[in-house]
Write an enzyme that holds these catalytic residues in place. Structure first.
Site, PDB file in Angstrom:
ATOM      1  N   GLY A 183     -23.801  15.268 -20.615  1.00  0.00           N
ATOM      2  CA  GLY A 183     -22.904  14.417 -19.845  1.00  0.00           C
ATOM      3  C   GLY A 183     -23.559  13.902 -18.571  1.00  0.00           C
ATOM      4  N   SER A 184     -24.344  14.754 -17.930  1.00  0.00           N
ATOM      5  CA  SER A 184     -25.009  14.342 -16.694  1.00  0.00           C
ATOM      6  C   SER A 184     -25.968  13.175 -16.953  1.00  0.00           C
ATOM      7  CB  SER A 184     -25.797  15.515 -16.099  1.00  0.00           C
ATOM      8  OG  SER A 184     -24.941  16.596 -15.828  1.00  0.00           O
TER       9      SER A 184
ATOM     10  N   GLN B  91     -14.258  15.585 -19.187  1.00  0.00           N
ATOM     11  CA  GLN B  91     -13.131  16.523 -19.268  1.00  0.00           C
ATOM     12  C   GLN B  91     -11.943  15.956 -20.038  1.00  0.00           C
ATOM     13  OE1 GLN B  91     -12.915  19.705 -18.308  1.00  0.00           O
ATOM     14  NE2 GLN B  91     -14.890  19.813 -17.268  1.00  0.00           N
TER      15      GLN B  91
ATOM     16  N   SER C  90     -19.546  14.705 -23.187  1.00  0.00           N
ATOM     17  CA  SER C  90     -20.493  15.808 -23.349  1.00  0.00           C
ATOM     18  C   SER C  90     -20.060  16.719 -24.487  1.00  0.00           C
ATOM     19  CB  SER C  90     -20.570  16.596 -22.044  1.00  0.00           C
ATOM     20  OG  SER C  90     -21.333  17.774 -22.235  1.00  0.00           O
ATOM     21  N   GLY C  91     -21.028  17.179 -25.268  1.00  0.00           N
ATOM     22  CA  GLY C  91     -20.721  18.001 -26.429  1.00  0.00           C
ATOM     23  C   GLY C  91     -20.141  19.366 -26.103  1.00  0.00           C
ATOM     24  N   HIS C  92     -20.721  20.042 -25.098  1.00  0.00           N
ATOM     25  CA  HIS C  92     -20.347  21.443 -24.915  1.00  0.00           C
ATOM     26  C   HIS C  92     -18.981  21.654 -24.286  1.00  0.00           C
ATOM     27  CE1 HIS C  92     -21.270  22.380 -20.548  1.00  0.00           C
ATOM     28  NE2 HIS C  92     -21.866  21.213 -20.663  1.00  0.00           N
TER      29      HIS C  92
ATOM     30  N   THR D 296     -37.580  11.794 -30.413  1.00  0.00           N
ATOM     31  CA  THR D 296     -37.008  12.131 -31.712  1.00  0.00           C
ATOM     32  C   THR D 296     -35.608  12.709 -31.539  1.00  0.00           C
ATOM     33  OG1 THR D 296     -39.214  12.524 -32.560  1.00  0.00           O
ATOM     34  CG2 THR D 296     -37.387  13.474 -33.825  1.00  0.00           C
TER      35      THR D 296
ATOM     36  N   CYS E  19     -20.198  29.549  -4.979  1.00  0.00           N
ATOM     37  CA  CYS E  19     -21.059  30.687  -4.670  1.00  0.00           C
ATOM     38  C   CYS E  19     -22.266  30.722  -5.591  1.00  0.00           C
ATOM     39  CB  CYS E  19     -20.293  31.989  -4.806  1.00  0.00           C
ATOM     40  SG  CYS E  19     -19.609  32.259  -6.437  1.00  0.00           S
TER      41      CYS E  19
HETATM   42  C1  LIG Z   1     -19.429  19.270 -17.399  1.00  0.00           C
HETATM   43  C2  LIG Z   1     -19.247  17.944 -16.748  1.00  0.00           C
HETATM   44  C3  LIG Z   1     -20.331  17.058 -16.617  1.00  0.00           C
HETATM   45  C4  LIG Z   1     -21.718  17.427 -17.013  1.00  0.00           C
HETATM   46  O1  LIG Z   1     -21.884  17.530 -18.403  1.00  0.00           O
HETATM   47  P1  LIG Z   1     -23.211  18.287 -18.913  1.00  0.00           P
HETATM   48  O2  LIG Z   1     -23.216  18.027 -20.379  1.00  0.00           O
HETATM   49  O3  LIG Z   1     -23.027  19.721 -18.571  1.00  0.00           O
HETATM   50  O4  LIG Z   1     -24.358  17.654 -18.211  1.00  0.00           O
HETATM   51  C5  LIG Z   1     -20.105  15.836 -16.035  1.00  0.00           C
HETATM   52  N1  LIG Z   1     -18.880  15.481 -15.617  1.00  0.00           N
HETATM   53  C6  LIG Z   1     -17.819  16.296 -15.722  1.00  0.00           C
HETATM   54  C7  LIG Z   1     -16.487  15.833 -15.258  1.00  0.00           C
HETATM   55  C8  LIG Z   1     -17.977  17.558 -16.287  1.00  0.00           C
HETATM   56  O5  LIG Z   1     -16.919  18.364 -16.372  1.00  0.00           O
END
Ligand SMILES: *Cc1c(COP(=O)(O)O)cnc(C)c1O
Length: 396
Positions: free
Chosen positions: A73-74, A182, A202-204, A240, A327
């Site tokens: 996502g970043s 989100q 983002s996948g995770h 790739t 933290c």
């Molecule tokens: C988790 C998150 C990201 C980053 O996604 P990654 O796949 O961890 O780089 C970006 N924006 C929001 C709002 C997120 O919650």
């Protein structure tokens, strides 16, 4: 009370679902071809990458050729923002509009661009964690290249008025990007109907693996190359393809948007029970609008405690949660999101975020509501700040 293990931090990451894992496994063992190769093993991989692209596109109402796979996502956020900035700076547009409470993947990117000579307007949010679309309208100038506003906030879960913001951007002929990491899988999204120009996911966060993401770029927007090299991702992002992760993201996206309202109908009452239960404790407040929020998110400030201590005690009781103070990053600064909605430093420090999914059962909710008051009472009994508060003394 029997100890349980409860994962209530789905906004941080999610487990890979069995369905996603099953879909991915063959690509490590038998179907390991390089999608660029000419023989069948390669062509099959190519076909399956494209099938995943169709699934991701469908999940957000885009066309497959508007989807680019990224590593997270970043990366999607960085590419959308820096790419647009680079492209439009050539036409003299060096102004960006965003909000004060974006994810750091957006905020640190705009801060970098400020150092490169761009001007950035940071729209404030109100005490409920919502952006006023009229503030976006007023911030747009002749030289605005991009508006980037998150779909749903990762800490307090508030859902922004994306349709109105998109409409304003269209009217003003400014490109609109949204970080929807989100929101995907929790809110119905149709980028074409909503007039969204670019969207990051983002996948995770949706039960695919870590290290895979996607960027939707509306047809007609020519984003500069992110990685130079081979011809992957229509020459825009060389390297790739991560075939197993891409296939997994396809399945995850398809699954995530399948039963959004059914999932919400299960999760929302549990979330509300958690909110009402925790708010029974004195000196607590819910952060973010109660209704315009993600079904699984709750963020509550609990005065007289430190968020980190609370998390550790919850961990000892088998509960994974998150807090509003950073933290982990080694800084004692409270969350910029909580400060943006007007919380005082000391209140922001004692914040708790729970992000539940449908796997957090009613019994889990009962357990959490048994544990939290005990833990809070214990922490407050040891807190000099709380002692002063109870004596009615002013504390800093
Ligand atoms: C988790 C998150 C990201 C980053 O996604 P990654 O796949 O961890 O780089 C970006 N924006 C929001 C709002 C997120 O919650």
């Amino acid at each position: 009370m029997e100890k349980r293990f409860i994962y209530a931090d789905n906004a941080a990451t999610t487990c890979v679902s069995q369905k996603v894992l099953d879909a991915m496994l063959p690509y490590f063992t038998t179907a390991y071809g390089n999608p660029s190769s000419i023989y069948k093993l390669g062509r099959d991989a190519q076909r399956d990458v494209e099938a995943a692209r169709v699934k991701v596109a469908k999940a957000i109402g885009a066309d497959p050729n508007e989807i680019f796979f990224t590593s997270c996502g970043s990366e999607s956020d960085n590419w959308a923002i820096k790419g647009t900035a680079e492209r439009l700076a050539k036409r003299g547009k060096k102004h960006i509009v965003t909000s004060v409470f974006e994810h750091h993947a957006v905020l640190h990117t705009t801060q970098y661009l400020e150092k490169q000579g761009f001007e950035v307007t940071y729209i404030p949010v109100d005490e409920k964690g919502l952006i006023n679309p009229e503030d976006v309208r007023n911030a747009i100038r002749e030289d605005t290249a991009l508006v980037t506003i998150m779909y749903a906030n990762n800490e307090i879960g508030t859902i922004q008025p994306i349709d109105e913001i998109a409409k304003i951007c269209k009217e003003k002929k400014v490109i609109f990007h949204t970080d929807a990491v989100q929101a995907v899988g929790h809110v119905e999204i149709n980028v074409h109907e909503q007039g969204i120009d670019m969207l990051s996911l983002s996948g995770h966060k949706i039960h695919a693996q870590k290290g895979i993401g996607a960027l939707y770029v509306r047809k007609g927007i020519a984003l500069p190359n992110l990685i130079h090299g081979g011809g992957q991702e229509r020459n825009k992002r060389a390297g790739t393809e991560n075939v197993p992760a891409i296939v997994g993201l396809g399945v995850a996206a398809e699954e995530a948007v399948k039963n959004i309202s059914e999932k919400a109908a299960i999760i929302t009452p549990r979330r509300n029970r958690l909110i009402d239960g925790i708010l029974k404790l004195p000196y607590t407040r819910l952060n973010g609008d109660r209704d315009k929020r993600l079904p699984g998110n709750l963020n509550i400030s609990i005065e007289g405690i430190e968020g980190e201590s609370l998390l550790l005690m919850l961990d000892m009781n088998g509960i994974c949660a998150s807090s509003g103070s950073a933290c982990t990053s080694g800084s004692l600064d409270p969350s910029h999101v909580l400060l943006s909605i007007g919380l005082k430093h000391e209140v922001a420090h004692g914040s708790l975020r729970l992000s539940i999914d449908e796997n957090v059962s009613d019994e889990d909710v009962d357990y959490i509501l048994e544990v939290i008051p005990k833990v809070v009472e214990r922490l407050r009994s040891m807190s000099p700040v709380w002692e002063k508060m109870m004596k009615g003394e002013k504390y800093e």
